[in-house]
Scaffold this active site. Structure first.
Site, mmCIF file in Angstrom:
data_model
loop_
_atom_site.group_PDB
_atom_site.id
_atom_site.type_symbol
_atom_site.label_atom_id
_atom_site.label_comp_id
_atom_site.label_asym_id
_atom_site.label_seq_id
_atom_site.Cartn_x
_atom_site.Cartn_y
_atom_site.Cartn_z
ATOM 1 C CE1 TYR A 116 -3.826 2.379 0.874
ATOM 2 C CE2 TYR A 116 -2.181 3.424 2.269
ATOM 3 C CZ TYR A 116 -3.402 3.452 1.627
ATOM 4 O OH TYR A 116 -4.197 4.550 1.744
ATOM 5 C CD GLU A 204 -6.113 4.563 -1.138
ATOM 6 O OE1 GLU A 204 -6.179 4.582 0.096
ATOM 7 O OE2 GLU A 204 -7.105 4.379 -1.871
#
Ligand code: GDP
Ligand code: MN
Length: 396
Positions: A116, A204
């Site tokens: 992530y 993101e």
């Protein structure tokens, strides 16, 4: 402003992020063509909606998965046919789901690990924060909830920028070593460069994947931009017209109104952003939920009030309208006339509660009373808010 994944990908690619080849398609045939041009599979077909959780999503017609792996161009066409025109429900869309009008078709590398990586503005420390985790993928929300320590955060001094050592440190904490660590540091620096350059408010990458051949790949990208910076990026601003986020918002923008669509049932029309915020707060306090934030502007004129009513009335969510206007620049009598005219034009079918305050209040009230319309009025803000909350609960 949010943009679609395929748009985010093309922006990120310009900054040298490792993006698997792919393209957007609006028909099953086009999707097949994209796959054919990409030559050999496997491919991934991804529904383009402005909400996450697609991998675990499901279409209203029962088709499972907003993201599907395909081995060849035939299968890509088949899956694209199932997705296009369908309504995809994910944990972020609400039960009504979102219509899928485009799909992204891309090369699907074999994934070894899902990481992530994100950059956002942390309002509390007033600086960009780069977040990274070794535990990326579709369950990142659960990781954040159950094991927040697994998500590492690095603050960036906006004056100094991101130091190379900070990027390497984050890469290390994401569990990467050797050449992968260097690639990650490079990708983090590039993402930061993009973030600042384009006035993004969120970038993101989930997952950022370790794929075959010891490479990193951007598998999914979610990007939002600060609308106040859009004038500096005409190319990104052009995406806005393509992104029909909320039909209500598109119309309000055209009318020059400051509007944010919400999911409650009290349509609000207020002048001034501060008063609008206070109005929403007090509705919440009395157990109501606003259907929108609508600031008709400190100097709202009758035309804007009429347009505002039009937008509120078209919203099927709205079960009551709460007009809350302070007569400062505009006097209350002028506003009251505006309301009466707007109501007679638009003919709302739901109860209307009006609270006016300010200059020429008495005249304003008299105009509302004399209109003979069923407009409920209150002097006190708390009373008015409670009336609006009660009105929204009345059976229609
Ligand atoms: P989201 O569910 O909306 O966040 O959509 P993602 O694009 O993140 O896809 C969800 C999951 O599908 C990912 O976490 C991957 O496990 C898988 N996936 C997506 N794209 C690919 C791909 O190109 N290759 C492989 N092997 N898996 C993929
Ligand atoms: Mn994702």
């Amino acid at each position: 402003m949010n943009v679609f994944e395929y748009q985010a990908r093309s922006l990120l690619a310009r900054y040298g992020m490792p993006i698997p080849a792919g393209d957007v398609a609006t028909t099953p045939e086009e999707a097949r063509q994209v796959a054919v041009v990409l030559t050999d599979g496997p491919f991934v077909v991804k529904s383009q909606i402005l909400a996450g959780g697609r991998g675990k999503g499901r279409f209203l017609n029962g088709f499972v998965g907003g993201v599907r792996l395909c081995s060849d161009a035939n299968q890509v066409e088949e899956v694209a046919r199932a997705m296009l025109g369908g309504v995809l429900v994910t944990r972020q869309t609400g039960p009504e789901g979102r219509r899928v009008d485009r799909v992204l078709v891309a090369k699907a590398p074999r994934i070894l690990r899902e990481l992530y990586l994100a950059i956002l503005i942390d309002r509390e420390c007033r600086c960009p924060v780069v977040m990274g985790s070794a535990r990326g993928g579709v369950d990142i929300e659960e990781v954040a909830r159950e094991d927040p320590e697994a998500i590492h955060r690095i603050r960036v001094d906006p004056q100094m920028g991101l130091w190379p050592y900070q990027a390497r440190e984050l890469g290390l904490r994401m569990g990467l070593r050797g050449p992968l660590l260097l690639q990650a540091a490079d990708a983090i620096a590039r993402l930061y460069h993009f973030f600042c350059d384009c006035d993004a408010s969120l970038a993101e990458i989930n997952p950022l994947a370790v794929v075959e051949d010891g490479k990193l790949a951007v598998i999914d990208a979610k990007v939002s931009f600060d609308e106040n910076g859009l004038f500096r990026h005409p190319e990104i601003a052009r995406y806005r017209t393509e992104v029909i986020e909320d039909g209500r918002e598109a119309e309000a923008t055209k009318a020059g109104l400051n509007y944010v669509g919400l999911s409650g049932d009290i349509g609000c029309m207020v002048n001034g952003a501060g008063l609008a915020m206070a109005t929403m707060d007090i509705l919440h306090r009395y157990g109501g939920t606003p259907a929108n934030f609508l600031d008709v502007g400190g100097g709202a004129d009758q035309d804007q009030v009429t347009k505002g009513f039009g937008i509120l009335m078209k919203d099927p969510r709205v079960r009551a309208i709460f007009v809350h206007i302070f007569g400062g620049i505009l006097r209350c009598d002028v506003i009251a006339r505006g309301i009466v005219d707007a109501v007679s034009q638009v003919m709302p079918k739901v109860p209307i509660v009006v609270r006016l305050q300010g200059t020429n209040l008495e005249e304003g009230r008299a105009i509302l009373r004399r209109s003979g319309m069923s407009i409920r009025t209150a002097d006190d803000l708390a009373d008015a808010a409670q009336m609006a909350v009660a009105a929204a609960k009345e059976p229609r």
